[in-house]
Design a protein around this motif. Sequence first.
Motif, PDB file in Angstrom:
ATOM      1  N   GLY A 150       0.808  -1.203   0.000  1.00 20.97           N
ATOM      2  CA  GLY A 150       0.000   0.000   0.000  1.00 20.97           C
ATOM      3  C   GLY A 150       0.845   1.257   0.000  1.00 20.97           C
ATOM      4  O   GLY A 150       0.542   2.220  -0.722  1.00 20.97           O
ATOM      5  N   MET A 151       1.913   1.271   0.782  1.00 21.52           N
ATOM      6  CA  MET A 151       2.787   2.441   0.834  1.00 21.52           C
ATOM      7  C   MET A 151       3.509   2.652  -0.489  1.00 21.52           C
ATOM      8  O   MET A 151       3.744   3.792  -0.907  1.00 21.52           O
ATOM      9  CB  MET A 151       3.802   2.278   1.965  1.00 21.52           C
ATOM     10  CG  MET A 151       3.208   2.413   3.361  1.00 21.52           C
ATOM     11  SD  MET A 151       2.397   4.019   3.611  1.00 21.52           S
ATOM     12  CE  MET A 151       3.766   5.135   3.353  1.00 21.52           C
ATOM     13  N   MET A 152       3.870   1.569  -1.173  1.00 18.65           N
ATOM     14  CA  MET A 152       4.529   1.676  -2.477  1.00 18.65           C
ATOM     15  C   MET A 152       3.630   2.415  -3.468  1.00 18.65           C
ATOM     16  O   MET A 152       4.078   3.344  -4.163  1.00 18.65           O
ATOM     17  CB  MET A 152       4.876   0.284  -3.012  1.00 18.65           C
ATOM     18  CG  MET A 152       6.017  -0.398  -2.300  1.00 18.65           C
ATOM     19  SD  MET A 152       6.180  -2.157  -2.753  1.00 18.65           S
ATOM     20  CE  MET A 152       6.293  -2.051  -4.527  1.00 18.65           C
ATOM     21  N   PHE A 153       2.372   2.027  -3.535  1.00 20.76           N
ATOM     22  CA  PHE A 153       1.454   2.683  -4.470  1.00 20.76           C
ATOM     23  C   PHE A 153       1.043   4.070  -3.966  1.00 20.76           C
ATOM     24  O   PHE A 153       0.722   4.944  -4.770  1.00 20.76           O
ATOM     25  CB  PHE A 153       0.221   1.805  -4.683  1.00 20.76           C
ATOM     26  CG  PHE A 153       0.444   0.712  -5.680  1.00 20.76           C
ATOM     27  CD1 PHE A 153       0.048   0.861  -7.003  1.00 20.76           C
ATOM     28  CD2 PHE A 153       1.067  -0.473  -5.312  1.00 20.76           C
ATOM     29  CE1 PHE A 153       0.246  -0.141  -7.934  1.00 20.76           C
ATOM     30  CE2 PHE A 153       1.283  -1.484  -6.235  1.00 20.76           C
ATOM     31  CZ  PHE A 153       0.872  -1.325  -7.547  1.00 20.76           C
ATOM     32  N   PHE A 154       1.061   4.277  -2.657  1.00 25.05           N
ATOM     33  CA  PHE A 154       0.806   5.608  -2.112  1.00 25.05           C
ATOM     34  C   PHE A 154       1.869   6.589  -2.598  1.00 25.05           C
ATOM     35  O   PHE A 154       1.567   7.711  -3.050  1.00 25.05           O
ATOM     36  CB  PHE A 154       0.789   5.550  -0.581  1.00 25.05           C
ATOM     37  CG  PHE A 154       0.711   6.889   0.074  1.00 25.05           C
ATOM     38  CD1 PHE A 154      -0.497   7.560   0.185  1.00 25.05           C
ATOM     39  CD2 PHE A 154       1.852   7.489   0.591  1.00 25.05           C
ATOM     40  CE1 PHE A 154      -0.574   8.806   0.794  1.00 25.05           C
ATOM     41  CE2 PHE A 154       1.793   8.732   1.202  1.00 25.05           C
ATOM     42  CZ  PHE A 154       0.575   9.391   1.300  1.00 25.05           C
ATOM     43  N   LEU A 155       3.127   6.178  -2.528  1.00 25.47           N
ATOM     44  CA  LEU A 155       4.223   7.032  -3.005  1.00 25.47           C
ATOM     45  C   LEU A 155       4.204   7.141  -4.528  1.00 25.47           C
ATOM     46  O   LEU A 155       4.570   8.183  -5.089  1.00 25.47           O
ATOM     47  CB  LEU A 155       5.560   6.458  -2.534  1.00 25.47           C
ATOM     48  CG  LEU A 155       5.773   6.411  -1.011  1.00 25.47           C
ATOM     49  CD1 LEU A 155       7.077   5.694  -0.674  1.00 25.47           C
ATOM     50  CD2 LEU A 155       5.778   7.818  -0.430  1.00 25.47           C
ATOM     51  N   LEU A 156       3.766   6.069  -5.200  1.00 22.71           N
ATOM     52  CA  LEU A 156       3.753   6.062  -6.661  1.00 22.71           C
ATOM     53  C   LEU A 156       2.752   7.061  -7.221  1.00 22.71           C
ATOM     54  O   LEU A 156       2.937   7.581  -8.334  1.00 22.71           O
ATOM     55  CB  LEU A 156       3.427   4.652  -7.162  1.00 22.71           C
ATOM     56  CG  LEU A 156       3.574   4.384  -8.660  1.00 22.71           C
ATOM     57  CD1 LEU A 156       5.023   4.554  -9.096  1.00 22.71           C
ATOM     58  CD2 LEU A 156       3.086   2.983  -8.996  1.00 22.71           C
ATOM     59  N   PHE A 157       1.695   7.359  -6.471  1.00 26.84           N
ATOM     60  CA  PHE A 157       0.659   8.273  -6.952  1.00 26.84           C
ATOM     61  C   PHE A 157       0.601   9.573  -6.153  1.00 26.84           C
ATOM     62  O   PHE A 157      -0.403  10.275  -6.197  1.00 26.84           O
ATOM     63  CB  PHE A 157      -0.703   7.573  -6.925  1.00 26.84           C
ATOM     64  CG  PHE A 157      -0.862   6.530  -7.984  1.00 26.84           C
ATOM     65  CD1 PHE A 157      -1.244   6.882  -9.274  1.00 26.84           C
ATOM     66  CD2 PHE A 157      -0.605   5.191  -7.714  1.00 26.84           C
ATOM     67  CE1 PHE A 157      -1.382   5.924 -10.259  1.00 26.84           C
ATOM     68  CE2 PHE A 157      -0.739   4.228  -8.700  1.00 26.84           C
ATOM     69  CZ  PHE A 157      -1.134   4.594  -9.976  1.00 26.84           C
TER      70      PHE A 157
END
Length: 317
Positions: A150-157
């Motif tokens: 979740g944090m990976m995609f949070f930073l990705l967007f």
Amino acid sequence: MKQKVQQAVSPIFLRIEQLDEAKYGFLLVSPVFLVLSVLAFYPLVKTLYFSLQDDDLTGTHPIGEFVGLENYVQILSGDANAILSSPFFDLQAPFSSALIVTLLITVVSVAIGTVLGLGMAIILNKEFKGRRYARTIVILPWSIPIVIQGMMFFLLFQPSLSPFVEPLANIGVFSDNPLINSQDSTIIVILIDIWRKIPFIALIIMAGIASIDRNLYDVAEVAGATKWQQFRMITLPQIKPVLFIGMIFYTISSMKIYGIVEASAGCATVPTLTCLVVQTFRQQRWATASAIAFITALVIAVIIMVYIVRFRESTNE
């Protein structure tokens, strides 16, 4: 004493030995059913019991007064929306409705993830250089903890950190800040769910493909069958049982989605059923939260029954 015990037990073992194969199989798995009954059915029954009480714990009843189906009526009729963090069901605001958002995530994720997992399983089943390393890499998304995903995609967007947000916004795919937009965030959660569960469904399908008798393909090639015909007439019917089981687990997992939502866009932006249960529980509305949880379990049960019916119909054709 020992001889008396043996005399008493011997007829039991003799009776067991005389059982047919089906009854003997049920006898062997009966301890598992007993354990599952304690671990699964008891909490479900307890949740139903709590859902029939009142949220008010200030009275003489330690768990609230008995109100019957009142909590269910308020939730399903929409009267409880005023006290909930997000509506349970509201067609006028579909991306704010917990039930609609959860079903949307589940349907889209299972459909796309199963197709991609099937393609990945077929590719990884072929002989090619580096196949062992490719299989190891494919498993990585499934092995990463949910919070980290979740944090990976949070930073990705994140607009201030990611180079992808502005180009996607310029072509109209997302808004300038997709993580605060319910529609965009729902799409992002679907992407995370697909990315995370493709390895799971692919591994299950690979196990099914590995069990297929290779002689069937040799005969099909001799008969002049194309690759598509071999897939449609041999591979798909043979892997249908494992594909069916994989889709059931995939669906249950997506219906209970919570971790990647909370770690990426947040439950306030993507209100799933599990998010609604947790937030209602935090508001100390124990009975309402139990009712929502039990409704969620019923929805999952209905979906599983649809799977079973469709699977039986397809096998009888």
